[in-house]
Scaffold this motif. Structure first.
Motif, short mmCIF file in Angstrom:
data_model
loop_
_atom_site.label_atom_id
_atom_site.label_comp_id
_atom_site.label_asym_id
_atom_site.label_seq_id
_atom_site.Cartn_x
_atom_site.Cartn_y
_atom_site.Cartn_z
N GLY C 312 58.93 56.05 42.72
CA GLY C 312 57.89 57.07 42.76
C GLY C 312 58.33 58.33 42.05
O GLY C 312 59.40 58.39 41.46
N LYS C 313 57.45 59.33 42.10
CA LYS C 313 57.76 60.67 41.63
C LYS C 313 58.17 60.71 40.15
O LYS C 313 59.00 61.55 39.76
CB LYS C 313 58.86 61.30 42.48
CG LYS C 313 58.43 61.50 43.93
CD LYS C 313 59.46 62.23 44.75
CE LYS C 313 59.54 63.69 44.42
NZ LYS C 313 58.39 64.48 44.81
N VAL C 314 57.61 59.86 39.33
CA VAL C 314 57.86 59.98 37.90
C VAL C 314 57.18 61.25 37.40
O VAL C 314 55.99 61.48 37.64
CB VAL C 314 57.32 58.76 37.13
CG1 VAL C 314 57.25 59.05 35.64
CG2 VAL C 314 58.21 57.54 37.40
N ASP C 321 64.34 64.20 29.94
CA ASP C 321 62.95 63.85 29.58
C ASP C 321 62.05 63.49 30.75
O ASP C 321 60.94 63.98 30.86
CB ASP C 321 62.97 62.69 28.56
CG ASP C 321 63.43 63.14 27.21
OD1 ASP C 321 63.00 64.23 26.77
OD2 ASP C 321 64.25 62.44 26.59
N VAL C 322 62.57 62.62 31.61
CA VAL C 322 61.70 62.14 32.68
C VAL C 322 62.54 61.93 33.94
O VAL C 322 63.72 61.58 33.87
CB VAL C 322 60.98 60.83 32.25
CG1 VAL C 322 61.95 59.67 32.16
CG2 VAL C 322 59.83 60.50 33.18
N ARG C 323 61.94 62.22 35.09
CA ARG C 323 62.62 62.04 36.38
C ARG C 323 61.95 60.94 37.17
O ARG C 323 60.76 60.69 37.01
CB ARG C 323 62.52 63.32 37.23
CG ARG C 323 63.19 64.53 36.66
CD ARG C 323 63.31 65.62 37.72
NE ARG C 323 64.32 65.23 38.69
CZ ARG C 323 65.33 66.02 39.10
NH1 ARG C 323 65.42 67.27 38.65
NH2 ARG C 323 66.21 65.61 39.96
N TYR C 324 62.66 60.33 38.08
CA TYR C 324 62.04 59.41 39.04
C TYR C 324 62.92 59.33 40.29
O TYR C 324 64.06 59.79 40.29
CB TYR C 324 61.82 58.02 38.45
CG TYR C 324 63.08 57.24 38.13
CD1 TYR C 324 63.67 57.30 36.87
CD2 TYR C 324 63.69 56.45 39.09
CE1 TYR C 324 64.82 56.60 36.58
CE2 TYR C 324 64.86 55.74 38.81
CZ TYR C 324 65.42 55.82 37.55
OH TYR C 324 66.56 55.12 37.25
N VAL C 325 62.36 58.73 41.32
CA VAL C 325 63.10 58.44 42.54
C VAL C 325 62.92 56.96 42.83
O VAL C 325 61.80 56.44 42.73
CB VAL C 325 62.60 59.30 43.72
CG1 VAL C 325 63.34 58.94 45.01
CG2 VAL C 325 62.77 60.78 43.42
N ALA C 326 64.01 56.27 43.15
CA ALA C 326 63.94 54.83 43.42
C ALA C 326 64.71 54.50 44.68
O ALA C 326 65.64 55.21 45.05
CB ALA C 326 64.51 54.05 42.24
N LEU C 327 64.30 53.41 45.31
CA LEU C 327 64.93 53.03 46.58
C LEU C 327 65.02 51.52 46.71
O LEU C 327 64.08 50.80 46.37
CB LEU C 327 64.11 53.58 47.75
CG LEU C 327 64.67 53.23 49.13
CD1 LEU C 327 64.74 54.48 50.00
CD2 LEU C 327 63.82 52.17 49.82
#
Lengths: 354, 354, 354, 354
Positions: C312-314, C321-327
């Motif tokens: 989520g949270k791209v 350039d780009v962020r994300y959160v992964a689990l």
């Protein structure tokens, strides 16, 4: 095989969500109607609900349009069946109206639990208490009826008491509970109140713990509830655990028994025969563990899909007679699954269904 | 004013560290010797210790070279004074040797607590029990002596029992504790055992809770310990709280008392006069709170700098007579600070110091 | 249908127990041999193990006698297959010996992960890396071989990197992880270290996070490993969560992409076709959630039976350039289940089985 | 010595309570007026407040009658001084009115932080920014003024950035925070949201973290705010910790520096000379710890009475230049104590007091 269509009253709250989740996979029932608050009425359930259960909203329920809580639900059945997860105030108002309108109300709320003609049910403990239903109907002149499930804290402590009552008699019980935060719903307990902390108070819980066991362990004679003559002293504590209520209990028995006799009684006890017909009742209902450090909430709450009691630490009590520790999953056995079992019992006994 | 030099045995463990931290600011005592395990012997304390207390190692103690635990410490005093925070096995071996070598041993360990000639002390509860010291010396032919402080769980429950004993008599007590993780030392409890969990078992704790109160509340007559005739039933639970033990207690009194009388007894009780001379004894020793949800570990453990009891929820018990909930800080009042208070008492009574 | 008999090396530790639990219900494999420490050798597994998984020891495995870890296991197969959950020191010694003795070693340990001829595998990401196996065999003159699965923290961050690499190229990544306590095994993290606390350090973890992605996202050409040219900066944190590693990642892409393009890439990505044949690979492997507060460990770790990635949270990153959160679930996808998937891949590719 | 009487706006909320608690022992200020919500107006503060701080309501403040929030407070001073702990909506309305009515408003709220003429202050970082006050007064035609303190998350990360800016220049920063639950006030975060969980989202926090540093590290020239040209990328996470915000930061410097140079810069840095006159500014403001696992919230948040920064883990960053981890106490340095320090600065600079 056709499943029985049911309604869920208050379907958007946490208990209501749990009903929806459990019913999605139930062999006998299926959700046909959901009711909710003004905010959600008229919207598809999947959009209106702030889903807090694991996974996603069950697909079929997600499409149902949320109805206002009222007795003109488009719900077939003779009687039509509703599960109530209403807030206390609404339950007080609506549950009798639904019963008066001919519905079978299977409630998880506390409002009518101690009403003398409302069966307070755990199918494996007192399935015969449903024989209060005719009395209830007659007294209120209701075509429908209400059956209730006990408080989640009462539930955690009760099964060994039942076993000991049958085996030795029970005169008194001292109950101290360590209860999970999920018992307070959502948002429920502030993290600032419970993190790195314990709160030795849950509003109304001690009273429930002191009263409900006497009804669950009582008898129905001639259609009248006779509560058991058991003195109960209770202290409920909230602890930082997500799910699972643990009860530490000391009991004064009717006749003396050694810890070994008490353990044997627990191991040998079998639920009433009718329970074999209830699809949700677990194969191993009462799990006795010998380890000195069990039961534990995180490790034992999911036993029997959250419907078993895990019991341990039976030993002599220097003040009363015998001590034990018991644990159940508070939102499954202690709430939604427990009410679902009640509905299964009603179906087997012919109070609902075709 | 010169401070009394003291030794800390087992100074690198968590209780030992707490002694070092508290003694750094003590008006009467100062750390002159620290002993530790083979791993640390010969190194400056500040380097050898894995410091787990807040802040930094007190500067003066940091420079002390860790000594092996042996009775030839370079420690002046008549008698020289050592605080023992030794592991159980070492305590069993070394505490008697230190007493035999002429030391005053103020111990926080459990080994000799129930020894009939070792005073088990809480200065505000039974300061007169130090009169067992001459008996102890005579029986063992020791120039020195041992005094012990009770288990941290016993401590949390005991003060209201003392008050009720004085006011009404106490015949029996049912104690359920909710105990903090710091009570198990370091590394102590695995996070995998206690996170999102409760463990209804702490090895040996129930026995301590059932025995120690009878000694603390007993009498010394003619130099002999007469334990109080109180039946105690205990269930110790570990809960995910950092510091602070909470005890939920129900009591059978010698003579009936209403909750109001019990509350009045708690509010009116004053510690023995000698406690006014002890610098660590808090001004307000027993804090009774009226709120239904107190005491709570995180909010009440630091009352009186961690040395006060916070008590609440006094009410009638449907099974015994009266219930209450009490809380103390387990590593302060229940451990290091409690032992320090014992040393203060010994100084006032002339058993140590000049 | 006959299941392939397998051995579990180090079966009594926490990862070994997880292998045993998962294999009990696996359609292709069944546990035929368990090895363990001296303490447990010669005893039935069900007695020797300190079972920490939910429920009970699987009945058939419980009866197996624990063997010493040695290459003369009575295990059929061509090659015979062992899952390694050995402690690091033993893995270093024994895994090559097993490969030399002709076993297929499917390991969850870290020892040989970065060895250039050992495939570091996630079947949905780089199933073709098994073509290193012939090189490995030739170089070592082994009849057997070793395949490894990556560290649980690497696993949590990797899948979106793979997707972005395919879609846009990846030049650099900044990874901050929030890791669960179960990642440290048992007893693992002391509760005194992690309760009401965060520890910004996990020994060796930053290095693994900085190295393993370059291998997982690299290519095998002519039987040689070519690591991807990606600069990774990592900071691993331990947080008080039971299960589920969360990775907050910022990426410098090979070519610019908007957050919407990045989200579309994630939503459209499909794993290699061979994955459809792996029974444990979840139907929905990469779950993209639009809510601003997801993924969350407790609510998302069990997605896809603990084998899915929740992302989520791209959004755009003002620095890269780009962020994300992964689990992912660290003990399932990130450990035992991941290794099991590797074995499934080997079976489909014909490296193991008949 | 007479203390300066001050008012606390919104004194019954958690930040307001913290102001009251801290001011009770402040050498320069004393609480003369408290304002609160309709529910509490007209009652003694000690009765109206739901006190959540440790200990009891300070005796003198307890007796003050809660006033409505309005500009006709009976508060002497030239200008009279108020601390604002108002809810956001009320702050937006009332803070300018108080400034217009001649009050010095020292606010902890976020509303006017980024207003170009409102100083966003940390005395040890940018004490000279108070020179915006004349501009603010002139532009708004206010006899009074507003000064603001930054968000608690910004605060945790900022001091090393300041040091590096002075020593090497700073071009960009990537900030990931792990923030305590107390930052959300009371009841704040539901325990069901954060227990055994992490939430990678705090509403508005990323934006604050990306904006506020550029103002704090900017310059005031000719009475105008020139923000620093630093690109900041932020990801705020809520973690289950009571107090203490931890920031993991990677920085692109203006000119290259080795980790050792960066550590030396941190160790050698001293706050502006004026800070020596501020009674709340700690002796050791920036504590650099060499251990690989520090800072940690529970162990470091109380350093310098909750007003110090603890910094560690400075090392090279493979993507930008240098990484570090920093921690402050979010409700002390990051909120009430920080605002109090601002008032101390205003007193030393002659903006308030006599």
């Amino acid at each position: 095989m056709n499943r029985i269509p049911v309604g869920v009253l208050g379907a958007t709250g946490t208990v209501g969500q749990r009903f929806v989740q459990l019913l999605a996979e139930h062999p006998w029932f299926e959700v046909a109607v959901v009711t909710g608050s003004d905010r959600t009425v008229g919207r598809p359930y999947g959009e209106g609900v702030n889903w807090l259960m694991p996974g996603r909203v069950p697909a079929r329920t997600a499409e149902l349009i949320v109805q206002p809580t009222d007795t003109d639900l488009d719900l077939p059945g003779n009687p039509p069946v509703v599960f109530s997860a209403l807030p206390t105030g609404e339950a007080k108002e609506w549950e009798p109206r639904f019963a008066a309108a001919g519905y079978a109300v299977v409630t998880n709320t506390s409002v009518f639990r101690m009403n003398p003609t409302v069966p307070l049910l755990i199918p494996e403990i007192n399935p015969d208490h449903t024989c209060l239903i005719p009395t209830q109907r007659a007294e209120n002149n209701w075509p429908g009826f209400i059956v209730a499930s006990p408080n989640c804290s009462t539930t955690s402590a009760i099964l060994p008491l039942k076993v000991f009552q049958e085996a030795f008699g029970v005169e008194a019980a001292m109950i101290t509970t360590l209860q999970a935060i999920s018992g307070a719903g959502y948002p429920g307990v502030s993290s600032m109140d419970i993190y790195d902390n314990v709160v030795p108070y849950i509003g109304g819980e001690d009273e429930k713990l002191e009263n409900e066991p006497t009804k669950l362990l009582g008898d129905v004679r001639d259609g009248r509830m006779i509560r058991a003559g058991i003195a109960v002293s209770a202290q409920a504590n909230r602890v930082p655990v997500v799910d699972g209520h643990l009860a530490s209990v000391s009991v004064r028995l009717g006749r003396r028994a050694t810890p070994d006799e008490a353990i044997a009684a627990l191991r040998d006890w079998r639920p009433p025969a009718i329970c074999a017909q209830l699809p949700s009742s677990p194969q191993e209902l009462l799990i006795y563990r010998d380890e000195p450090d069990r039961p534990q909430p995180r490790r034992d709450r999911d036993a029997g899909d959250g419907l078993a009691w895990t019991v341990g630490k039976v030993r002599a009590c220097p003040v009363l007679d015998v001590r034990y520790v018991a644990l159940t999953h508070n939102t499954l056995r202690g709430a939604a699954s427990g009410a679902l079992l009640n509905a299964e019992l009603l179906a087997v006994q012919g109070y609902i269904g075709n």
